[in-house]
Motif scaffolding. Structure first.
Motif, mmCIF file in Angstrom:
data_model
loop_
_atom_site.group_PDB
_atom_site.id
_atom_site.type_symbol
_atom_site.label_atom_id
_atom_site.label_comp_id
_atom_site.label_asym_id
_atom_site.label_seq_id
_atom_site.Cartn_x
_atom_site.Cartn_y
_atom_site.Cartn_z
ATOM 1 N N ASP A 10 31.804 79.156 71.790
ATOM 2 C CA ASP A 10 33.160 79.299 71.235
ATOM 3 C C ASP A 10 33.894 77.966 71.106
ATOM 4 N N LYS A 11 33.145 76.871 71.048
ATOM 5 C CA LYS A 11 33.749 75.559 70.860
ATOM 6 C C LYS A 11 33.093 74.862 69.676
ATOM 7 N N MET A 12 33.896 74.094 68.941
ATOM 8 C CA MET A 12 33.378 73.342 67.806
ATOM 9 C C MET A 12 32.698 72.071 68.313
ATOM 10 N N VAL A 13 31.417 71.934 67.974
ATOM 11 C CA VAL A 13 30.636 70.776 68.414
ATOM 12 C C VAL A 13 30.086 70.068 67.180
ATOM 13 N N ARG A 14 30.252 68.763 67.148
ATOM 14 C CA ARG A 14 29.734 67.984 66.021
ATOM 15 C C ARG A 14 28.236 67.807 66.173
ATOM 16 N N VAL A 15 27.520 68.079 65.095
ATOM 17 C CA VAL A 15 26.057 67.947 65.099
ATOM 18 C C VAL A 15 25.646 66.997 63.986
ATOM 19 N N GLU A 16 24.427 66.514 64.086
ATOM 20 C CA GLU A 16 23.907 65.561 63.107
ATOM 21 C C GLU A 16 23.077 66.239 62.029
ATOM 22 N N THR A 17 22.475 67.374 62.376
ATOM 23 C CA THR A 17 21.569 68.047 61.455
ATOM 24 C C THR A 17 22.244 69.264 60.851
ATOM 25 N N LEU A 18 22.069 69.440 59.557
ATOM 26 C CA LEU A 18 22.636 70.579 58.858
ATOM 27 C C LEU A 18 21.718 71.785 59.023
ATOM 28 N N THR A 19 22.255 72.834 59.613
ATOM 29 C CA THR A 19 21.518 74.084 59.776
ATOM 30 C C THR A 19 22.375 75.242 59.283
ATOM 31 N N GLU A 20 21.782 76.423 59.261
ATOM 32 C CA GLU A 20 22.511 77.596 58.795
ATOM 33 C C GLU A 20 23.635 77.936 59.766
ATOM 34 N N GLY A 21 24.786 78.337 59.211
ATOM 35 C CA GLY A 21 25.927 78.705 60.036
ATOM 36 C C GLY A 21 26.789 77.540 60.445
ATOM 37 N N CYS A 22 26.695 76.424 59.752
ATOM 38 C CA CYS A 22 27.490 75.233 60.079
ATOM 39 C C CYS A 22 28.729 75.154 59.187
ATOM 40 N N TRP A 23 29.640 74.318 59.630
ATOM 41 C CA TRP A 23 30.821 73.973 58.819
ATOM 42 C C TRP A 23 30.713 72.504 58.456
#
Length: 312
Positions: A10-23
């Motif tokens: 339930d927290k927004m976490v910045r990621v490097e890889t684009l996967t399904e369900g991302c913003w």
């Protein structure tokens, strides 16, 4: 600049890889970043470029299984001249692709920053419709927040104008009146877009989503009403102070005219006795001085009785 976020616990976490369900948050993207949005995120190129148009109006559109929602979001900008704050609006594009949510805007906005910094709780980007509605609700709430700030600023400026009429405060009131016009126009466009979403023809809505969208519409309608009320109050205030300024100018001109009349009396008497002619009565120094003083006192008493020196 492009940032990718995903919900983890339930927290927004910045990621490097684009996967399904991302913003995917794109703020003033370059041509290379636009290509990434089209190629990797699958966003429609026309949708991305439409969202980057500062003059784009609020609307909703479907094409090739993707949905574009453009709404105007409020912004506060500090002007260097006069050290005042001007409230404006800017379009933000929300693209619902088959797998992700993409937001595109020309520059950083308070709402996007709050989402990126985790200030909004229970955000789930993989629930694309719910994410869209939460974003719209936050935008409506931000309108209400800025409208309350405008009301407080206008009251403060009005109190300052009661003490001293200055151009700085009048310019601030004019800027706030302009901001309310921007807000009112953008809110009405946003309301039309939200009503189209509510009909369910563009986006499939579940019961919970429909309840949330109705809450957003209520907030927007309240913001429209508040902006209209504040705009009417500011317009009346500006008209009132314009009348006060005109009245003060008339008072100043009345006093200056009275002083000019008093100064003209000794000048007129001295002019008569300064003429190089014969037959002037009592050609001695004390007589024209006495006549001048007496005539000036008499006229001054008459003017005082007529309230020509009064500021009321």
């Amino acid at each position: 600049m492009i940032n990718i976020f995903k919900a983890v616990d339930d927290k927004m976490v910045r990621v490097e890889t684009l996967t399904e369900g991302c913003w995917i948050s794109a703020v003033s993207p370059t041509e290379e970043e636009i290509s990434f949005l089209v190629r990797e995120a699958g966003a429609d190129s026309d949708f991305v470029r439409a969202a980057l148009d500062e003059e784009e109006s609020s609307r909703i559109e479907n094409e090739d299984g993707q949905t574009l929602v453009i709404v105007d979001t409020p912004m506060a900008q500090k002007e260097e001249e006069g050290n005042t704050i001007l409230y404006t609006t800017m379009p933000i594009g929300i693209i619902l692709t088959g797998k992700n949510v993409v937001t595109v805007c020309v520059q950083e906005t308070p709402v996007i920053s709050e989402f990126e910094n985790g200030m909004v709780k229970n955000i789930q980007p993989h629930l694309r419709t719910r994410f869209l509605l939460m974003l719209l609700l936050r935008i409506a709430t931000k309108y209400l927040q800025y409208l309350k700030q405008i009301d407080k600023l206008s009251n403060m400026v009005e109190r300052q104008l009661h003490r001293s009429l200055r151009n700085k405060e009048l310019i601030q009131l004019l800027g706030m009146e302009k901001s309310l016009v921007y807000f009112s126009t953008s809110l009405k466009s946003d309301e039309i877009t939200l009503e189209k979403i509510l009909r369910g023809r563009f986006i499939k809505l579940y019961d919970e989503d429909q309840d949330l969208l109705e809450d957003v519409l209520i907030e927007v309608k309240q913001a429209i009403e508040m902006s209209n009320i504040y705009s009417s109050i500011l317009s009346g205030t500006m008209d009132a102070f314009a009348s006060v300024i005109s009245n003060n100018l008339n008072i100043v001109m009345k006093v200056l005219t009275s002083i000019t009349i008093l100064m003209a009396i000794p000048t007129m008497v001295a002019s008569f006795y300064g003429m190089n002619v014969e037959g002037i009565p009592m050609p001695v120094f004390w007589f024209p001085v006495g006549v001048s003083v007496l005539a000036t006192v008499v006229v001054a008493v008459i003017l005082i009785k007529k309230n020509m020196f009064s500021s009321k």
